[in-house]
Scaffold this motif. Sequence first.
Motif, mmCIF file in Angstrom:
data_model
loop_
_atom_site.group_PDB
_atom_site.id
_atom_site.type_symbol
_atom_site.label_atom_id
_atom_site.label_comp_id
_atom_site.label_asym_id
_atom_site.label_seq_id
_atom_site.Cartn_x
_atom_site.Cartn_y
_atom_site.Cartn_z
ATOM 1 N N LEU A 77 -123.049 39.019 -30.039
ATOM 2 C CA LEU A 77 -122.817 37.825 -30.844
ATOM 3 C C LEU A 77 -121.355 37.696 -31.249
ATOM 4 C CD1 LEU A 77 -123.688 35.336 -32.408
ATOM 5 C CD2 LEU A 77 -124.496 36.832 -34.240
ATOM 6 N N ALA A 78 -120.726 38.793 -31.662
ATOM 7 C CA ALA A 78 -119.325 38.732 -32.101
ATOM 8 C C ALA A 78 -118.439 38.154 -31.001
ATOM 9 C CB ALA A 78 -118.841 40.125 -32.506
ATOM 10 N N GLY A 79 -118.636 38.583 -29.783
ATOM 11 C CA GLY A 79 -117.858 38.069 -28.665
ATOM 12 C C GLY A 79 -118.130 36.601 -28.400
ATOM 13 N N GLN A 80 -119.395 36.202 -28.490
ATOM 14 C CA GLN A 80 -119.747 34.806 -28.274
ATOM 15 C C GLN A 80 -119.112 33.907 -29.332
ATOM 16 O OE1 GLN A 80 -124.008 34.095 -27.270
ATOM 17 N NE2 GLN A 80 -124.168 36.321 -27.437
ATOM 18 N N VAL A 81 -119.071 34.411 -30.566
ATOM 19 C CA VAL A 81 -118.463 33.654 -31.656
ATOM 20 C C VAL A 81 -116.966 33.518 -31.414
ATOM 21 C CG1 VAL A 81 -117.895 33.730 -34.120
ATOM 22 C CG2 VAL A 81 -120.224 34.231 -33.361
ATOM 23 N N GLN A 82 -116.311 34.606 -31.059
ATOM 24 C CA GLN A 82 -114.865 34.575 -30.823
ATOM 25 C C GLN A 82 -114.491 33.671 -29.657
ATOM 26 O OE1 GLN A 82 -114.136 38.870 -30.662
ATOM 27 N NE2 GLN A 82 -112.814 38.601 -32.448
ATOM 28 N N LEU A 83 -115.360 33.550 -28.677
ATOM 29 C CA LEU A 83 -115.095 32.696 -27.516
ATOM 30 C C LEU A 83 -115.443 31.225 -27.769
ATOM 31 C CD1 LEU A 83 -116.320 35.075 -24.678
ATOM 32 C CD2 LEU A 83 -113.947 34.484 -25.258
ATOM 33 N N GLY A 84 -115.907 30.916 -28.973
ATOM 34 C CA GLY A 84 -116.170 29.532 -29.335
ATOM 35 C C GLY A 84 -117.519 28.992 -28.920
ATOM 36 N N LYS A 85 -118.464 29.865 -28.619
ATOM 37 C CA LYS A 85 -119.799 29.393 -28.223
ATOM 38 C C LYS A 85 -120.537 28.718 -29.383
ATOM 39 C CE LYS A 85 -124.129 30.676 -26.088
ATOM 40 N NZ LYS A 85 -124.963 31.683 -25.480
ATOM 41 N N TYR A 86 -120.220 29.133 -30.603
ATOM 42 C CA TYR A 86 -120.901 28.584 -31.774
ATOM 43 C C TYR A 86 -119.913 27.854 -32.676
ATOM 44 C CZ TYR A 86 -124.751 31.426 -30.200
ATOM 45 O OH TYR A 86 -125.755 31.969 -29.430
ATOM 46 N N ASP A 87 -120.344 26.712 -33.188
ATOM 47 C CA ASP A 87 -119.511 25.944 -34.110
ATOM 48 C C ASP A 87 -119.433 26.623 -35.474
ATOM 49 O OD1 ASP A 87 -118.835 23.515 -32.517
ATOM 50 O OD2 ASP A 87 -121.027 23.408 -32.397
ATOM 51 N N PHE A 88 -120.525 27.249 -35.887
ATOM 52 C CA PHE A 88 -120.515 28.008 -37.127
ATOM 53 C C PHE A 88 -121.640 29.031 -37.135
ATOM 54 C CE2 PHE A 88 -123.093 24.271 -38.403
ATOM 55 C CZ PHE A 88 -124.179 24.860 -39.049
ATOM 56 N N ILE A 89 -121.508 29.978 -38.065
ATOM 57 C CA ILE A 89 -122.540 30.989 -38.296
ATOM 58 C C ILE A 89 -123.184 30.701 -39.638
ATOM 59 C CG2 ILE A 89 -122.993 33.427 -38.783
ATOM 60 C CD1 ILE A 89 -120.892 34.218 -36.873
ATOM 61 N N LEU A 90 -124.491 30.768 -39.674
ATOM 62 C CA LEU A 90 -125.256 30.624 -40.912
ATOM 63 C C LEU A 90 -126.025 31.920 -41.128
ATOM 64 C CD1 LEU A 90 -126.540 28.906 -43.229
ATOM 65 C CD2 LEU A 90 -128.263 28.207 -41.543
ATOM 66 N N VAL A 91 -125.763 32.600 -42.233
ATOM 67 C CA VAL A 91 -126.487 33.826 -42.580
ATOM 68 C C VAL A 91 -127.362 33.493 -43.771
ATOM 69 C CG1 VAL A 91 -126.341 36.279 -43.132
ATOM 70 C CG2 VAL A 91 -124.505 35.195 -41.809
ATOM 71 N N ALA A 92 -128.654 33.334 -43.511
ATOM 72 C CA ALA A 92 -129.566 32.905 -44.572
ATOM 73 C C ALA A 92 -130.979 33.373 -44.282
ATOM 74 C CB ALA A 92 -129.537 31.373 -44.694
ATOM 75 N N PRO A 93 -131.548 34.150 -45.181
ATOM 76 C CA PRO A 93 -130.916 34.772 -46.338
ATOM 77 C C PRO A 93 -130.131 36.028 -45.942
ATOM 78 C CG PRO A 93 -133.248 35.302 -46.325
ATOM 79 C CD PRO A 93 -133.001 34.391 -45.159
ATOM 80 N N CYS A 94 -129.218 36.424 -46.834
ATOM 81 C CA CYS A 94 -128.366 37.583 -46.585
ATOM 82 C C CYS A 94 -128.637 38.646 -47.662
ATOM 83 C CB CYS A 94 -126.899 37.153 -46.622
ATOM 84 S SG CYS A 94 -125.729 38.447 -46.154
ATOM 85 N N THR A 95 -128.996 39.829 -47.237
ATOM 86 C CA THR A 95 -129.299 40.912 -48.185
ATOM 87 C C THR A 95 -128.060 41.312 -48.982
ATOM 88 O OG1 THR A 95 -128.736 42.640 -46.602
ATOM 89 C CG2 THR A 95 -131.062 41.933 -46.669
ATOM 90 N N SER A 96 -128.299 42.007 -50.095
ATOM 91 C CA SER A 96 -127.173 42.542 -50.875
ATOM 92 C C SER A 96 -126.431 43.590 -50.048
ATOM 93 C CB SER A 96 -127.647 43.127 -52.200
ATOM 94 O OG SER A 96 -128.575 44.171 -51.988
ATOM 95 N N ASN A 97 -127.131 44.302 -49.176
ATOM 96 C CA ASN A 97 -126.497 45.296 -48.307
ATOM 97 C C ASN A 97 -125.521 44.623 -47.340
ATOM 98 O OD1 ASN A 97 -126.177 47.971 -47.180
ATOM 99 N ND2 ASN A 97 -127.434 47.281 -45.463
ATOM 100 N N SER A 98 -125.964 43.588 -46.658
ATOM 101 C CA SER A 98 -125.082 42.881 -45.729
ATOM 102 C C SER A 98 -123.953 42.185 -46.476
ATOM 103 C CB SER A 98 -125.868 41.860 -44.902
ATOM 104 O OG SER A 98 -126.759 42.510 -44.028
#
Length: 190
Positions: A77-98
């Motif tokens: 996923l990190a590589g796909q994000v850096q290459l512009g495959k995704y317009d944005f990332i949505l983290v929902a819900p996100c734990t207190s750990n993350s």
Amino acid sequence: MTEKLSVAWCITGAGEKLTETYAIMKDVKKIYGDRVKIDVFISKAGDQVVKYYGLYRDLETSFDRKWVEINANSPFLAGQVQLGKYDFILVAPCTSNSTAKISLRIGDTLVTNAVIMAQKASVPVYIMPSDYSEGKVVTTLPNGKKLELRITKEDVEHVKKISKMDRTEVFSDPQKIYKIFEEWTYPKDQ
């Protein structure tokens, strides 16, 4: 917007607001149809939680693709994000750990690694922490029972730190997801 909006929706191990978030994301997919592509990325802990809440198969059938974390770089996923495959990332819900890991720049899971890489590549990130404000919160378990949890000031300090990060928006109410998609699909300048 003329092209299809492409979103990486990341689910961590938080049960708080998970079913509500799922229902909203499913509704968003219904509203925007083919104009929006939503790929679901589930952390190892999230995999356990979505199964516990009975959402695993629904995630597979309701969205474009579903991936479960093998390690911090698989699926890549990190590589796909850096290459512009995704317009944005949505983290929902996100734990207190993350949330804490993102705050401290620890990218040792699929989600935390992808968020940190997105921030470095100037890809917008939206995060809905389960532990947004200090105090008590009552959550509903899959069996319908209520569970009271205490959100600590330490948890909230990580949320505050993330909220100051570039191209990163933190929010507490799953209803905000509708507004996020509306802003991306109907830009103000048109």
